[in-house]
Each structure stands twice: as C-alpha cells, then as structure tokens.
Scaffold this active site. Structure first.
Site, PDB file in Angstrom:
ATOM      1  CG  HIS A   1      16.226   7.942   1.974  1.00  0.00           C
ATOM      2  ND1 HIS A   1      17.562   7.597   1.907  1.00  0.00           N
ATOM      3  CD2 HIS A   1      15.956   8.169   3.272  1.00  0.00           C
ATOM      4  CE1 HIS A   1      18.078   7.638   3.125  1.00  0.00           C
ATOM      5  NE2 HIS A   1      17.119   7.976   3.973  1.00  0.00           N
TER       6      HIS A   1
ATOM      7  CG  ASN B   1      14.877   5.823  10.336  1.00  0.00           C
ATOM      8  OD1 ASN B   1      15.937   5.597   9.808  1.00  0.00           O
ATOM      9  ND2 ASN B   1      14.639   6.928  11.038  1.00  0.00           N
TER      10      ASN B   1
ATOM     11  CE  LYS C   1      -4.383   1.400   0.318  1.00  0.00           C
ATOM     12  NZ  LYS C   1      -5.148   1.115   1.545  1.00  0.00           N
ATOM     13  CG  HIS C   2      -0.278   4.797  -0.100  1.00  0.00           C
ATOM     14  ND1 HIS C   2      -0.783   5.414  -1.224  1.00  0.00           N
ATOM     15  CD2 HIS C   2      -1.307   4.716   0.773  1.00  0.00           C
ATOM     16  CE1 HIS C   2      -2.054   5.705  -1.035  1.00  0.00           C
ATOM     17  NE2 HIS C   2      -2.413   5.287   0.166  1.00  0.00           N
TER      18      HIS C   2
END
Length: 528
Positions: A528, A422, A279-280
C-alpha cells in the site's frame, strides 16, 4: 545566555579526524586540555600539553576503560551553573574546575553493527560515559559548548576568534540540539539491535534514529521541505550508493530509486541479467535476459511511454552495451552494483543523468523493518522477505502449467510483490508485458494492464499484444471471477495468485472452463 569564554576543554573521541589540528588550535588560544585514554595519548604524542582525566579525578581508568569519566569532577565541571553562589561554593569545596568545552564522539556502535560484529563486541561498543557527558554539557549549554562531530570544529574556532575566545548562545544552543539528537540516534540503534537480539518483535518502546545524509531542495512537491537520513542499517541500496555523476538526487528520485533497486535484487544475478524500470515507485517494465542490454530492451518494450523520465535499476555491473541503450531516452537515475569504465564514460555524456553504484545488491530474504508514519504515531512491520523462488506452488486446476508458463508465473509474482495494490502483472518470456497498479478494484488493474499491453503492441507494430500466451500474477486472491475473466480476455494462459478467497472454487472452475493453469502461493504481497 551570554558569550562564554572557553578556557578549559575535555576531549574524548573515537573518531580522531582533525583531532590534532583542532586541539592545537585550542591550545594556541590558551585553552587547557583534559583528555582520556587513546585521545590523551594521541595529543601527547603530538606534543600538546594535556592533563589525563585520571589525574583530574584522582582515579585510574578501570574495568577495561568502562569507568573513567563518571566522576563528580567531570560532571560537576560540566553541569555547574556559572554565577550561582551555591554551585560555586560546591565547586570550591570539592575542588571542581569548570569545563567550558566538551568534545566527544561516541564508541563506533553503528560501525560495529554494519560489519556484523559479535554480540560481545557489540556490547563493548556501547558507550556509557560519552552520552552521559554529552547530555550533561548539552543541558548546561547556557555555559558549555558541546561538539559531537569533527564537522563543527571549524565553527567553534571561528566564533572564538570573533568573540575574544568565547562562543555565542546561538552556536551553543544549535550544538546542544545536535548533541541530544546524536545520543538519541545512538540509543535508537542500540535499542533496535538489542530488541532484535532478544527476539522482541514489538518492544514497548520503538525509537528511530539516523544521521543527515542530504538536505533536499523540497519533498514530493515544491511546498514541502525534506531531507534524507541514513540509519544504522547496512543494507545495500540508495543509502549506501556512491553517486558518480549527475544532478543532486531529489526526494522522489531517492524514493523511486529505492523501489527500483529492491525489485532488481529479487533477480539472481548469477542466473540472468535483470533490468527494472520504475516510474512513481511502480515498475513499468521488468525483464530477465542473458545480457543487461537485452533485459533493458525487453523491459522498455512493456511500457515505453511511462519509461520516459524513469529510474533504471540493474542487478549486474553496468556495461557499455547497456549504457548506450539506456541513454537513448531521457532517464533520471541509473543504479547498479557497479559500472565499468566504458559505461561510465558513455553516461558522462548525459551530464544531468544520475549514476549510482551501490557496491552490492540488497538481500531480499534479509529481515528488516518497514516503517510508515500516521497521525500521532507510526506503523512498524517486518520487511516482506518472501521470495518467489522459495514458494511451494499448489496447482489447483486440472491442467498443470508448462515449464515456460511456470517460469513466467514465478517471474510475474516476483514483480507483483513490488507493485502497488491492487497489483496485476502479465509476463511472457521472462518480461513484463502489462502492469496494472494501485487500483481500488482488482478487475480494473487487470483491464488497465491489458490495455497497456495493447498500447505497447501498437507502438511496436505487433499484430497482437504480448498478453496472448502470458502468465498473470495477482498480489492477492481474486475475490470474484471477473478479475480472472479480464485476464482470460487478455489472452493469459496461466495464473499465479495467493488463493484464500471464499470464492476460490468459483475462480478455479472458471480457470478450468477456459483451459488455464492456475497455482496458489499461499503468500500475499499487498503493498500500500
């Protein structure tokens, strides 16, 4: 620029799709045909009148076809400015006739790259004359129409019929823009390949090129325009997949599906079935099991709330049992290497659900590039090809992990590689039981993952969250012991992390105090 009648065309194509019909249509409209090599033979065998380029230039094709169109009678015909007295005089003096239409598609370099051709074969598939002619015709698009793919044959014929055998400035400009972009993408593929062959990790110039795969309704948000382009890379995945059914893929669907399938590929299909729910762009449930149906149930149990409207990626052929379970809740996309007929029929009942089959899994160890744009440029790095199964773990605590803990540790670290930093991942019995992603503080990620595990336990009617007795993975080292404390509070008994912090000794001492087993990987997985 004005409408320019087409009276003479030079055709030289490697992709002969639609060639004969197009050339015949030109000939019936009074266009003289000039051609090269295999294209000229194909036109002649079809009974079309065609002049071989060798007769035009007065030189035979030579050097295995490397030299055939690099001649003033070709490039002068393409580049001459019509109506310019000096150009007209030069054409008359050197017996150069104008070329009004250039039809060229390039040697199939990208196809050779996709099939992993030999170095010598790759070099022979680098076109020289084609790009030179395309660029010349495109520069002179005020007078010359240039076509680089069969998809534009129809548009040229329509305009000729509507304009007395001529094309309009608007079409010529659009086709010229496409032509320059095509040669740029072609050269980008060659440059990227040859740089890799030469061992150039950071070449002085980096070019990106791709062909339009799909125009998208919008990007991440409705006010953003978007499109999907395919590069020359042959990596299996969303770009190579066939969509069997469902609505058109959106920008977010494509991005999330890629993330899901890349993670699914980390799991050896010969060892076990694996299911990833994303999801996303973050996994919200991952599991291994003997069957896909079991793997899906275990993955769903990690975070059933987030899984609603998610992407499901599988490392094996979708079967009927798994399909029945997946369609029980709203799912945006299913992607798998293949799907059997019964599974396809089950999914077909959900007409909006997209089903993609990619034919294979991408190789997580294969080299490649990861690219991200920034203002005024872009960042390029090698793909993170480190695989958890290949890592040599260093046990740093007094207690070594049990076999079960070790399996869960490797599983959790495999997943953590694909979670936004993180990243904290709790795993138990080869299934995620809590995932914390994208937080500014690692301790926050550990606490969020534990809280999600508590929510899932309540939803399942369990007495305690499955983080009790779990292994926990961190994508980077614990800078302080507080992140480890959060994992201890959640009930984790084993920890896997890269190590390398100046406070490693403090973190190890805390693990020993709590009776945990901890291993260092020496590999970090920031995402990231």
């Amino acid at each position: 620029m004005i409408e320019r009648p087409i009276t003479r065309a030079l055709i030289s194509v490697s992709d002969k799709t639609g060639l004969i019909d197009f050339a015949r249509a030109l000939s019936t409209r009074g266009v003289a045909l000039v051609s090269t090599g295999g294209t000229a033979r194909a036109l002649g065998e079809a009974g079309l009148p065609v002049q071989d380029v060798s007769a035009l230039t007065g030189f035979p094709e030579m050097m295995d076809g490397r030299v055939k169109t690099l001649h003033p009678k070709v490039h002068g015909g393409l580049l001459a400015i019509r109506g310019d007295a000096e150009h007209a005089a030069a054409m008359e003096s050197h017996d150069i006739a104008p070329i009004d239409l250039l039809v060229v598609n390039l040697y199939p370099f990208e196809a050779a790259l996709a099939r992993n051709a030999s170095f010598d074969d790759m070099v022979e598939n680098i076109d020289v004359g084609g790009p030179a002619m395309i660029r010349g015709a495109s520069k002179n698009h005020a007078f010359v129409t240039v076509v680089v793919e069969p998809a534009d044959y129809g548009a040229v014929l329509v305009e000729m019929d509507q304009n007395g055998g001529a094309t309009t400035p608007a079409l010529r400009r659009r086709l010229a823009a496409k032509a320059f972009s095509r040669t740029a993408a072609y050269d980008a593929a060659i440059g990227t390949w040859l740089s890799a062959e030469a061992g150039e990790a950071t070449p002085a110039f980096r070019t990106l090129g791709g062909g339009l795969a799909q125009s998208l309704r919008y990007g991440e948000n409705p006010h953003q325009s978007a499109a999907f382009y395919r590069t020359a890379e042959s990596r299996a995945g969303v770009a190579t997949a066939v969509q069997l059914q469902g609505k058109e893929l959106s920008y977010n669907n494509i991005n999330d599906t890629d993330a899901a399938y890349e993670l699914a590929a980390e799991f050896d299909a010969g060892r076990a079935a694996a299911c990833v729910i994303v999801k996303h762009a973050n996994p919200c449930g991952v599991a291994e099991a003997p069957s896909l149906a079991e793997a899906y149930e275990k993955a769903l149990a990690c975070d059933p709330v987030s899984a609603f409207g998610g992407i499901v990626a599988l490392n094996r052929t979708l079967d009927a049992e798994a399909a029945r379970k997946i369609v029980e809740i709203f799912t945006e996309v299913i992607i798998a290497p293949e799907a059997d007929e019964e599974a396809r029929a089950i999914v077909a009942a959900k007409k909006n659900l997209r089903l993609l089959v990619a034919g294979a899994l991408p190789d997580p160890r294969a080299p490649g590039l990861a690219i991200r744009t920034v203002a005024g440029g872009f960042l390029v790095q090698s793909r993170d090809a480190s695989v958890a199964d290949d890592l040599k773990l260093k046990v740093v605590t007094r207690r070594a992990p049990s076999e079960r803990e070790l399996a869960d540790m490797r599983f959790a670290f495999r997943v953590a590689k694909h979670v936004k930093s993180n990243a904290i991942v709790y795993a138990r019995n080869l299934a995620t039981v809590g995932i914390g992603a994208g937080q500014m503080s690692r301790v926050d990620s550990a606490r969020i993952a534990a809280r999600k595990a508590e929510d899932a336990a309540r939803a399942a009617g369990l007495a305690e969250p499955l983080t009790r007795g779990s292994a926990v993975a961190s994508d980077a080292f614990f800078p302080f012991a507080d992140g480890l404390d959060a994992a201890i509070e959640a009930g984790a008994t084993a920890v896997i992390q890269p190590g390398g912090s100046m406070r490693d000794a403090e973190v190890i001492a805390r693990a020993d105090q709590a009776g945990l087993a901890m291993a260092f990987t020496g590999v970090r997985h920031f995402r990231h």
